[in-house]
Design an enzyme around this catalytic site. Sequence first.
Site, PDB file in Angstrom:
ATOM      1  N   ARG A   7     -37.352  -6.549   6.698  1.00 40.97           N
ATOM      2  CA  ARG A   7     -38.937  -8.523   6.591  1.00 40.97           C
ATOM      3  C   ARG A   7     -37.221  -9.567   7.859  1.00 40.97           C
ATOM      4  NH1 ARG A   7     -37.469  -7.572   1.104  1.00 40.97           N
ATOM      5  NH2 ARG A   7     -39.517  -6.542   0.067  1.00 40.97           N
ATOM      6  N   LYS A  31     -35.701  -9.607  -1.180  1.00 44.67           N
ATOM      7  CA  LYS A  31     -36.386 -10.607  -2.409  1.00 44.67           C
ATOM      8  C   LYS A  31     -35.905 -10.674  -3.363  1.00 44.67           C
ATOM      9  CE  LYS A  31     -40.923 -10.507  -0.800  1.00 44.67           C
ATOM     10  NZ  LYS A  31     -42.584  -9.894  -0.723  1.00 44.67           N
ATOM     11  N   HIS A  82     -43.941  -8.242  10.618  1.00 46.68           N
ATOM     12  CA  HIS A  82     -44.502  -7.728   9.675  1.00 46.68           C
ATOM     13  C   HIS A  82     -45.082  -6.669  10.114  1.00 46.68           C
ATOM     14  CE1 HIS A  82     -43.669  -8.255   4.836  1.00 46.68           C
ATOM     15  NE2 HIS A  82     -44.832  -7.018   5.156  1.00 46.68           N
ATOM     16  N   ARG A  84     -42.587  -4.109  10.555  1.00 46.85           N
ATOM     17  CA  ARG A  84     -41.960  -3.321   8.921  1.00 46.85           C
ATOM     18  C   ARG A  84     -43.871  -1.712   8.309  1.00 46.85           C
ATOM     19  NH1 ARG A  84     -39.219  -4.073   4.586  1.00 46.85           N
ATOM     20  NH2 ARG A  84     -39.751  -4.201   2.669  1.00 46.85           N
ATOM     21  N   HIS A 123     -39.185  -1.214  -1.668  1.00 46.86           N
ATOM     22  CA  HIS A 123     -39.978  -2.180  -2.341  1.00 46.86           C
ATOM     23  C   HIS A 123     -39.548  -1.754  -3.782  1.00 46.86           C
ATOM     24  CE1 HIS A 123     -42.911  -1.615   1.078  1.00 46.86           C
ATOM     25  NE2 HIS A 123     -42.320  -3.085   1.086  1.00 46.86           N
ATOM     26  N   TYR A 147     -48.028  -0.144   2.134  1.00 44.94           N
ATOM     27  CA  TYR A 147     -47.652  -0.523   3.963  1.00 44.94           C
ATOM     28  C   TYR A 147     -47.973   1.069   4.179  1.00 44.94           C
ATOM     29  CZ  TYR A 147     -45.108  -4.709   2.651  1.00 44.94           C
ATOM     30  OH  TYR A 147     -45.080  -5.512   2.733  1.00 44.94           O
TER      31      TYR A 147
END
Length: 328
Positions: A186, A210, A276, A279, A302, A311
């Site tokens: 990211r 995250k 993004h 990615r 993830h 994705y």
Amino acid sequence: MRDMIMNQVELTMTAFLDEHQMEKLHYALEESLRGLDIKAIEGINMMEDNISLLQSFLAAKQIEGCSEKTLCYYRKTIEDMFCTVNKRVKYIFTEDLRQYLANYQREKGVSKVTIDNIRRIMSSFFSWLEDEDYVVKSPVRRIHKVKTDKIVKDTYTDEALETIRDSCKELRDLAMIDLLASTGMRVGEMVLLDRQDIDFHERECIVFGKGSKERIVYFDARTKIHLRNYLEQRRDDNPALFVSLKAPYQRLHIGGIEVRLRELGKRLQIEKVHPHKFRRTLATTAIDKGMPIEQVQSLLGHQKIDTTLQYAMVKQQNVKLAHRKYIG
């Protein structure tokens, strides 16, 4: 509301006061409560109670590891709902929230995805209230997931990637693009990297994703060469991996990288050049070349495999070839 308060006080004092004193009390209550907006006071108290519960919920989410950005999104979403529904939390029912979501979509013209995001946040809040015994049952239980259209999002073609690379006039931009393209990290993870985080020997680095979760990402030989070339020509002592091109050489932020890539896309007439998309391209390419979905999930960091599948858009031609190989 005013009459109700007066009647309650007078009823309580009947056993202690004679008729004359009761008249005096009644007069005193009328004078004291005259012009007092009881509804406004009740509204203030109601909002204070609701916000207090919201603060407790956000504190719980912070302990669970939610980022500041996520907490701000939760706060704004729930506060907006409070202001519109205008009820104490324990008196908010399913129909109130259904109507709120329907009106919000109609008035704001937002997508189904946005409405489902709001529904999920409200579900998290009221489920927490239920677990903490503030409400008997979450009113969101009977509001089901919003069905959203499946949109195939763009990825970069091989030609587009090479065009973007060839057009880079700065070593920094080339290293930046290669790092995004080969690791799938990211952009928020990349701007936090320092020079010392890069392991050139193993061609890897540790990023903080995250929820402050660490994971290892890997880059290819081309990225290694371009990163080294960029770092060797730098004359500043800033520990950040990527910095501005001019003094005082500050660490690059997400917005700066997004603007840089957008300008590059405009110059090359390539649509939607943004971080993004690299990615998403990596995920799609990895799946198409046969990387197991669980490994792609780990690579991208993830938590749920469903997110990885969103994705990685598998090309139809590969489905056709797989069908011929395994079935036809």
